[in-house]
Design a protein around this motif. Structure first.
Motif, mmCIF file in Angstrom:
data_model
loop_
_atom_site.group_PDB
_atom_site.id
_atom_site.type_symbol
_atom_site.label_atom_id
_atom_site.label_comp_id
_atom_site.label_asym_id
_atom_site.label_seq_id
_atom_site.Cartn_x
_atom_site.Cartn_y
_atom_site.Cartn_z
ATOM 1 N N UNK A 255 43.801 -18.366 61.596
ATOM 2 C CA UNK A 255 45.110 -17.855 62.032
ATOM 3 C C UNK A 255 44.970 -16.440 62.612
ATOM 4 N N UNK A 256 44.122 -15.628 62.009
ATOM 5 C CA UNK A 256 43.910 -14.257 62.507
ATOM 6 C C UNK A 256 43.254 -14.265 63.891
ATOM 7 N N UNK A 257 42.407 -15.282 64.144
ATOM 8 C CA UNK A 257 41.657 -15.265 65.413
ATOM 9 C C UNK A 257 42.405 -15.969 66.534
ATOM 10 N N UNK A 258 43.205 -17.039 66.225
ATOM 11 C CA UNK A 258 43.868 -17.725 67.340
ATOM 12 C C UNK A 258 45.316 -18.114 67.042
ATOM 13 N N UNK A 259 45.896 -17.525 65.969
ATOM 14 C CA UNK A 259 47.269 -17.883 65.638
ATOM 15 C C UNK A 259 47.313 -19.175 64.835
ATOM 16 N N UNK A 260 48.541 -19.560 64.452
ATOM 17 C CA UNK A 260 48.700 -20.777 63.656
ATOM 18 C C UNK A 260 49.651 -20.516 62.509
ATOM 19 N N UNK A 261 49.996 -21.591 61.813
ATOM 20 C CA UNK A 261 50.812 -21.459 60.607
ATOM 21 C C UNK A 261 50.114 -22.230 59.503
ATOM 22 N N UNK A 262 49.906 -21.563 58.369
ATOM 23 C CA UNK A 262 49.257 -22.156 57.192
ATOM 24 C C UNK A 262 50.331 -22.337 56.122
ATOM 25 N N UNK A 263 50.416 -23.549 55.576
ATOM 26 C CA UNK A 263 51.515 -23.833 54.632
ATOM 27 C C UNK A 263 50.985 -24.554 53.394
ATOM 28 N N UNK A 264 51.290 -23.974 52.202
ATOM 29 C CA UNK A 264 51.140 -24.750 50.983
ATOM 30 C C UNK A 264 52.506 -24.709 50.287
ATOM 31 N N UNK A 288 49.445 -9.395 52.834
ATOM 32 C CA UNK A 288 49.252 -8.013 53.302
ATOM 33 C C UNK A 288 48.465 -8.049 54.617
ATOM 34 N N UNK A 289 47.389 -8.818 54.630
ATOM 35 C CA UNK A 289 46.539 -8.900 55.817
ATOM 36 C C UNK A 289 47.323 -9.502 56.997
ATOM 37 N N UNK A 290 48.014 -10.619 56.731
ATOM 38 C CA UNK A 290 48.734 -11.307 57.809
ATOM 39 C C UNK A 290 49.837 -10.410 58.387
ATOM 40 N N UNK A 291 50.582 -9.727 57.521
ATOM 41 C CA UNK A 291 51.652 -8.835 58.021
ATOM 42 C C UNK A 291 51.062 -7.662 58.795
ATOM 43 N N UNK A 292 49.926 -7.129 58.320
ATOM 44 C CA UNK A 292 49.292 -6.016 59.033
ATOM 45 C C UNK A 292 48.776 -6.457 60.397
ATOM 46 N N UNK A 293 48.561 -7.775 60.552
ATOM 47 C CA UNK A 293 48.094 -8.313 61.843
ATOM 48 C C UNK A 293 49.254 -8.807 62.703
ATOM 49 N N UNK A 294 50.490 -8.501 62.274
ATOM 50 C CA UNK A 294 51.665 -8.847 63.086
ATOM 51 C C UNK A 294 52.276 -10.194 62.772
ATOM 52 N N UNK A 295 51.789 -10.856 61.716
ATOM 53 C CA UNK A 295 52.357 -12.139 61.310
ATOM 54 C C UNK A 295 53.385 -11.973 60.206
ATOM 55 N N UNK A 296 53.839 -13.118 59.656
ATOM 56 C CA UNK A 296 54.801 -13.112 58.546
ATOM 57 C C UNK A 296 54.258 -13.965 57.416
ATOM 58 N N UNK A 297 54.756 -13.697 56.195
ATOM 59 C CA UNK A 297 54.338 -14.494 55.047
ATOM 60 C C UNK A 297 55.504 -14.626 54.075
ATOM 61 N N UNK A 298 55.918 -15.871 53.856
ATOM 62 C CA UNK A 298 57.161 -16.135 53.128
ATOM 63 C C UNK A 298 56.993 -17.348 52.212
ATOM 64 N N UNK A 299 57.886 -17.451 51.233
ATOM 65 C CA UNK A 299 57.937 -18.679 50.429
ATOM 66 C C UNK A 299 58.826 -19.699 51.132
ATOM 67 N N UNK A 316 52.959 -19.485 43.764
ATOM 68 C CA UNK A 316 54.096 -19.434 44.696
ATOM 69 C C UNK A 316 53.825 -20.352 45.894
ATOM 70 N N UNK A 317 54.902 -20.819 46.541
ATOM 71 C CA UNK A 317 54.712 -21.520 47.817
ATOM 72 C C UNK A 317 54.314 -20.495 48.878
ATOM 73 N N UNK A 318 53.530 -20.908 49.858
ATOM 74 C CA UNK A 318 53.040 -19.973 50.887
ATOM 75 C C UNK A 318 53.250 -20.571 52.272
ATOM 76 N N UNK A 319 53.928 -19.793 53.124
ATOM 77 C CA UNK A 319 54.101 -20.156 54.549
ATOM 78 C C UNK A 319 53.737 -18.900 55.322
ATOM 79 N N UNK A 320 52.584 -18.867 55.984
ATOM 80 C CA UNK A 320 52.158 -17.624 56.635
ATOM 81 C C UNK A 320 51.551 -17.896 58.004
ATOM 82 N N UNK A 321 51.606 -16.861 58.853
ATOM 83 C CA UNK A 321 50.959 -16.964 60.163
ATOM 84 C C UNK A 321 51.805 -16.424 61.281
#
Ligand code: P6P
Length: 335
Positions: A255-264, A288-299, A316-321
């Motif tokens: 996700x950091x290298x080419x974008x995407x959404x990762x979901x658990x 922290x890493x994803x937000x610092x790279x301009x992405x979002x991370x939410x439940x 927790x549930x994870x939806x990030x990217x």
């Protein structure tokens, strides 16, 4: 060329001079973590040769049967960090209780929570695994930290990182001033800056989720994935690609290298547990890493880094990217 490029030690040292938030102690602390990850990389690469594959006889707090390397890498992290004087205590996915610093060793001003070998089920099938860590400040005046001293929101992290042991061994770091990636040059044993200022594209056509759990998801999640699969024939009017490596470090690095959404997502198999991934040493550092790279991370219902932790091994549930894709999933959970 005499200079191999910027080593991680040089980069951290120079960054420490630039940002008031960084300290010489942070530089030294990160160098100790880097040493531990170099040893873990060596062990992972030689698993077959050294007979380190397969399961141990034990289970962790999660009730998961531990791989031999889960325990070995946990010991590598503890043995590299407990004498340094940087930490007041540690927390590990593999150990139920807080890990205290030995009485004969100095204690420091930081707390660390780590997953020593994330994705370890991939070890025996030779797929990428990794180490994830999150650094917090120890509350003032606390010399014998307990669980409650770790119960800090993800926004309190001073540093987060992960090492992915794949075709290359790479260290991804943030101290709150962007995200930088370093590749291990095994010939000289140095991590070299190869991916400065990593940023996540705001849009994507690639999702990562374990589809076998579809029937257990909440309706908003089923709706989102249905629309991705409908592709150009559906409301999204574009086709999507899917990936699932079953190793969070590999997914987040992609996700950091080419974008995407990762979901658990939360699913009714794990709803009593609150999800699959652990907040303190998986979701928070990766957020922290994803937000610092301009992405979002939410439940799906709240920003992960705003969650008030209630336990070291809380899930927790994870939806990030990619920002716009995560915002869409959040909107489905709101409607
Ligand atoms: P599943 C690895 O065990 C992990 O914690 C993450 O690294 C990974 O994304 C997820 O679990 C895989 O879960 O249910 O697909 O095996």
């Amino acid at each position: 060329m005499s200079k191999l490029g910027t080593s991680i030690t040089q980069f951290i040292t120079e960054q420490q001079r630039t940002y008031a938030g960084s300290t010489a102690e942070m530089t030294s602390l990160l160098s100790d973590i880097v040493s531990a990850c170099k040893q873990i990389s060596h062990l992972v690469n030689r698993t077959g040769i050294m007979g380190l594959g397969g399961y141990a006889e034990s289970e962790n707090i999660q009730g998961e049967v531990q791989k031999k390397l889960d325990i070995i890498t946990n010991d590598v992290m503890v043995d590299h960090l407990n004498w340094t004087g940087h930490f007041a205590a540690m927390a590990s996915e593999e150990i139920e209780e807080i890990i205290q610093i030995p009485d004969d060793q100095p204690k420091g001003q930081y707390l660390i929570a780590f997953d020593p070998l994330d994705g370890s089920s991939n070890i025996d099938i030779n797929l990428s695994v990794g180490t994830i860590f999150s650094i917090l400040r120890c509350p003032e005046g606390i010399t014998e930290p307990t669980v409650k001293d770790f119960m800090q929101k993800g926004t309190e992290q001073v540093c987060a990182g992960f090492c992915v042991y794949g075709p290359s061994t790479m260290m991804i770091l943030t101290t709150g001033s962007g995200v930088n990636g370093f590749t291990l040059d095994s010939h000289v044993g140095e991590f070299i800056l190869t991916h400065p200022n990593m940023t996540i594209p705001e849009d994507t056509a690639e999702f990562a989720i374990n589809m076998s759990n579809y029937r257990f998801w909440e309706q908003p999640m089923q709706r989102y994935i249905d629309e991705c699969i409908e592709g150009v024939d559906g409301s999204r009017e574009k086709n999507f690609n899917m990936r699932w490596v079953a190793s969070m470090v590999a997914e987040v690095y992609r996700v950091l290298t080419r974008g995407g959404i990762f979901i658990y997502p939360i699913d009714n198999k794990a709803s009593t547990q609150g999800g699959k991934l652990r907040l303190m040493y998986e979701a928070n550092p990766m957020s922290f890493i994803v937000e610092q790279a301009g992405g979002l991370s939410s439940t799906g219902r709240e920003r992960i880094m705003e969650i008030q932790p209630e336990g070291v091994h809380q899930r927790v549930p994870v939806i990030l990217g990619s920002k716009n894709e995560v915002e869409r999933v959040i909107s489905y959970h709101k409607s």
